[in-house]
Write a protein that holds these residues in place. Structure first.
Motif, PDB file in Angstrom:
ATOM      1  N   PHE A 139       0.725  -1.043  -0.292  1.00  0.00           N
ATOM      2  CA  PHE A 139      -0.344   0.054   0.603  1.00  0.00           C
ATOM      3  C   PHE A 139       1.202   1.595   0.559  1.00  0.00           C
ATOM      4  O   PHE A 139       1.971   1.156   0.589  1.00  0.00           O
ATOM      5  N   THR A 140       0.313   2.497  -0.589  1.00  0.00           N
ATOM      6  CA  THR A 140       1.141   4.146  -0.300  1.00  0.00           C
ATOM      7  C   THR A 140       0.663   3.818   0.674  1.00  0.00           C
ATOM      8  O   THR A 140      -1.064   4.344   0.888  1.00  0.00           O
ATOM      9  N   VAL A 141       1.199   4.636   1.719  1.00  0.00           N
ATOM     10  CA  VAL A 141       0.809   5.071   3.262  1.00  0.00           C
ATOM     11  C   VAL A 141       1.112   6.252   3.537  1.00  0.00           C
ATOM     12  O   VAL A 141       1.737   7.351   2.839  1.00  0.00           O
ATOM     13  N   HIS A 142      -0.125   6.602   3.897  1.00  0.00           N
ATOM     14  CA  HIS A 142       0.215   8.301   4.736  1.00  0.00           C
ATOM     15  C   HIS A 142      -0.376   8.322   6.092  1.00  0.00           C
ATOM     16  O   HIS A 142      -0.910   7.877   6.379  1.00  0.00           O
ATOM     17  N   THR A 143       0.208   9.514   6.574  1.00  0.00           N
ATOM     18  CA  THR A 143       0.314   9.514   8.205  1.00  0.00           C
ATOM     19  C   THR A 143      -0.528  10.405   9.114  1.00  0.00           C
ATOM     20  O   THR A 143      -0.046  11.539   8.428  1.00  0.00           O
ATOM     21  N   ILE A 160      -4.719  -6.680   6.910  1.00  0.00           N
ATOM     22  CA  ILE A 160      -4.496  -6.517   5.259  1.00  0.00           C
ATOM     23  C   ILE A 160      -5.781  -7.263   4.413  1.00  0.00           C
ATOM     24  O   ILE A 160      -5.928  -6.524   3.619  1.00  0.00           O
ATOM     25  N   ALA A 161      -5.938  -8.636   5.365  1.00  0.00           N
ATOM     26  CA  ALA A 161      -7.702  -8.754   4.286  1.00  0.00           C
ATOM     27  C   ALA A 161      -8.872  -7.583   4.542  1.00  0.00           C
ATOM     28  O   ALA A 161      -9.145  -7.511   3.409  1.00  0.00           O
ATOM     29  N   GLN A 162      -9.017  -7.196   5.494  1.00  0.00           N
ATOM     30  CA  GLN A 162      -9.997  -6.758   6.020  1.00  0.00           C
ATOM     31  C   GLN A 162     -10.125  -5.169   4.664  1.00  0.00           C
ATOM     32  O   GLN A 162     -10.548  -4.368   4.153  1.00  0.00           O
ATOM     33  N   ILE A 163      -8.513  -4.554   4.540  1.00  0.00           N
ATOM     34  CA  ILE A 163      -8.206  -3.291   4.571  1.00  0.00           C
ATOM     35  C   ILE A 163      -8.547  -3.485   2.397  1.00  0.00           C
ATOM     36  O   ILE A 163      -8.994  -2.897   2.131  1.00  0.00           O
TER      37      ILE A 163
END
Length: 675
Positions: free
Chosen positions: A27-31, A112-115
């Motif tokens: 995933f491309t992640v921002h926080t 991960i599966a839920q996302i």
């Protein structure tokens, strides 16, 4: 599609753990650490999914997702929080502000599966009015239904499944054509759109999944599932299939609606130890191939008439009819585990697999299949906490302990910010002069209500939940700073040892973290020793060698911890750039009774000295053990015979009152030690 997700949480440790996990998953992640910061990030980036904590200062996760829905209606919102917040979250779930609720603590694979499902939901919403023609031409049977299960659209594969034409099925209840699907099940699927239910239909297993489209309609996908437990392994059963097999042995009494076991049945639960390290080092796809190899071996060596099933990612069960005794079950367990004494050759390496194993026997431990499975799993959790070679049978108190563990696991997230952790120090003393040459730094946790929690309980939890990196960094910084204080006070110098977990050793920024702590604390790197476990190093020897050499380049020393608990160390020991070898306490405890153990320890000490390594014996508790190790020319001793782990103030007293031991003992050694 680029999958871009925003993580929002006011706890830095959780953000780091989630960021690392989701980046590894592609995933491309921002926080963001607050709702205000999250809104700013959303205004500047193309993001499809927001995963937010619920309890945050100034703006709760519910308030944030309401703003997101108003300002960015295309974004899918998720809530990640503890069970205690479920009641508060329910209202925003019912209003449609959030797509679903995910709970802390989380399981990496399940999260991960839920996302992934959230991104699928986002893609579905973009289509506005159902599926495209390409999807409807899919081989998967697809029905568009309302909450009452009335069919408004279906594809050709669905017609084939129903053995009816499209006109015959349209505007009819789907339960008329899929008799295994009840109206109640349809209602539950529509109310909880991420639910997946397995149903038995005409002797085949089908997976039903329901996801919302526009105008209060749902797409019900019906996918036939092969009998392969999800790993492509023939004869590996799914959970529902195991339940069905158990139901054939544990038959319901139709008059009383009670379950009466006919005949007895045994369920052995086998949880692969530390499988997350394989996921992290191999990747999920390769790790699944390794699980398939495990499944093949279990199926190949199972008793006749029994079944092997896969319950979750790395958890297997063996269902056997007619077994009712502990002796028979334990014999079978030992036979199965013997298969895994040799390594599995996988991806050009040799991999050792071990299990936490437990069992339950009907009718005593469960009068229905679901109860039997649940109780066997509870016993396996108990086994995991107790360590290797413990294969317990289920007892009712195990469920109570599991509930307590859920509390511990939940509170672990805030233990660091609540200052509940502390570090104690256990001295390592020279056999030659009795002076302190080193000390091992050990983590302790004093829970607000439960008191002291054993590291054997919470350390594996921290590793599983991704918190061990932040906790390990805190331990290293605390111990290094304390060592510098002792040095500035003019106390004798010694080598400070700190344990590194397998998860820390896989962290990309480990080297930078260690350098930063050395610089900030002011500790001399030559007085710092990092202890790494043999088991982790052997999983990927080439990666381990590269990492150890990089750590050595900083100037620190390295120790191989728990030596003897792995399997292939002797083959690689000469290649490892370690300075110290620590003999595991399990070898020391039998030293005075076992000639074989005595000879093994003697040979390990000689070999280590030949390779230029110092040797430390852990877990020394008696004078006899001390004398035997001294006679074998062991270099250092660590254990309760010298001192338990103590607070910084008490360790200062040990430094000020050396030597700690008097070597003038007059003790008769065992006959085999003086031959």
């Amino acid at each position: 599609m680029l999958k871009s997700i925003l993580l929002v949480d006011d706890e830095a440790a959780i953000l780091r753990a989630l960021n690392r996990l989701l980046r590894r998953a592609g995933f491309t992640v921002h926080t963001a650490n607050s709702g205000k910061e999250a809104l700013a990030v959303l205004s500047q980036n193309d993001i499809q999914v927001v995963l937010s904590d619920f309890r945050m200062p100034y703006m709760t996760g519910g308030e944030l997702l309401l703003r997101v829905k108003e300002e960015h209606p295309h974004i899918v919102g998720l809530v990640l929080s503890g069970y205690a917040d479920l009641e508060s979250v329910t209202s925003i779930l019912n209003s449609g502000t959030a797509y679903k609720f995910l709970h802390k603590p989380w399981d990496d694979t399940a999260l991960i599966a839920q996302i992934e499902m959230a991104f699928e939901h986002w893609a579905t919403l973009q289509k506005q009015h159902g599926l495209t023609r390409m999807v409807w031409e899919s081989d998967e049977a697809l029905f568009e239904i309302n909450a009452q299960g009335i069919v408004s659209h279906l594809n050709p594969a669905a017609c084939d499944l129903c053995c009816a034409s499209e006109n015959d099925v349209l505007r009819q209840p789907i339960s008329e054509f899929l008799h295994a699907v009840s109206p109640r099940q349809i209602e539950q699927l529509c109310l909880n759109s991420e639910t997946q239910t397995e149903l038995v239909y005409e002797d085949n297993i089908f997976e039903l999944a329901c996801r919302p489209t526009a105008n209060s309609l749902w797409i019900l996908s019906v996918r036939q599932k092969s009998h392969n437990g999800g790993l492509g392994v023939k004869h590996l059963l799914h959970r529902s299939e195991i339940i069905r097999r158990l139901s054939e042995w544990i038959l319901p009494d139709k008059e009383t609606d009670q379950c009466t076991p006919l005949p007895s049945a045994c369920l052995i639960y086998m949880d692969v130890n530390r499988f997350k390290t394989f996921n992290d080092s191999l990747g999920y796809q390769e790790a699944d191939k390794l699980l398939a190899e495990v499944a093949h071996k279990l199926i190949e060596h199972k008793p006749a008439g029994s079944y092997v099933g896969r319950i979750t990612g790395d958890e297997f069960v063996l269902a056997i009819p007619g077994i009712s005794s502990d002796e028979e079950t334990l014999t079978l367990i030992n036979q199965l585990l013997k298969v895994f004494e040799n390594p599995i050759t996988f991806a050009n390496r040799q991999v050792y697999i071990s299990f936490s194993v437990a069992y339950a026997i009907a009718p005593v431990d469960g009068r229905c299949p679901e109860d039997l499975l649940q109780n066997a799993q509870a016993a396996a959790s108990y086994s995991k906490r107790r360590g290797r070679y413990i294969y317990p049978r289920y007892k009712p108190e195990m469920n109570k302990r599991n509930n307590e563990l859920m509390t511990i696991q939940s509170d672990l997230y805030r233990a660091l910010e609540r200052n509940e952790f502390s570090v104690v120090y256990q001295p390592k003393v020279s056999f030659s002069n009795g002076r302190i040459l080193g000390a091992e730094s050990l983590l302790r946790w004093k829970h607000q209500t439960l008191g002291m929690i054993s590291p054997a309980t919470f350390i594996p939890m921290a590793e599983d939940n991704g918190l061990i990196e932040a906790i390990g960094e805190w331990v290293l910084a605390t111990a290094a700073t304390q060592s510098k204080f002792w040095q500035l006070d003019g106390l004798p110098s010694f080598l400070l040892a700190v344990n590194l977990s397998g998860r820390q050793l896989q962290e990309d920024g480990l080297l930078d973290t260690v350098r930063s702590i050395i610089r900030t604390s002011g500790i001399d790197p030559t007085l710092l020793e990092l202890e790494v476990t043999e088991t982790f190093l052997m999983q990927d020897i080439d990666h381990s060698l590269s990492l150890l050499h990089e750590l050595k380049s900083i100037g620190i020393r390295l120790a191989l911890d728990d030596f003897g608990t792995g399997y292939s160390s002797l083959n690689y020991l000469s290649r490892l750039p370690v300075d110290t070898l620590k003999i595991d306490r399990s070898f020391v405890v039998d030293l005075e009774e076992s000639k074989e153990r005595y000879n093994l320890v003697r040979n390990v000490i000689r070999m280590s000295h030949d390779l230029g390594m110092q040797v430390v014996a852990e877990g020394v508790e008696t004078q006899t053990q001390f004398e035997l190790l001294k006679s074998l020319n062991c270099d250092e001793v660590q254990g309760y015979f010298i001192s338990p782990p103590v607070s910084p103030d008490k360790f200062r007293m040990l430094l000020e009152n050396q030597p700690l031991i008097d070597n003038n003992y007059n003790l008769a050694l065992p006959a085999f030690a003086v031959e």
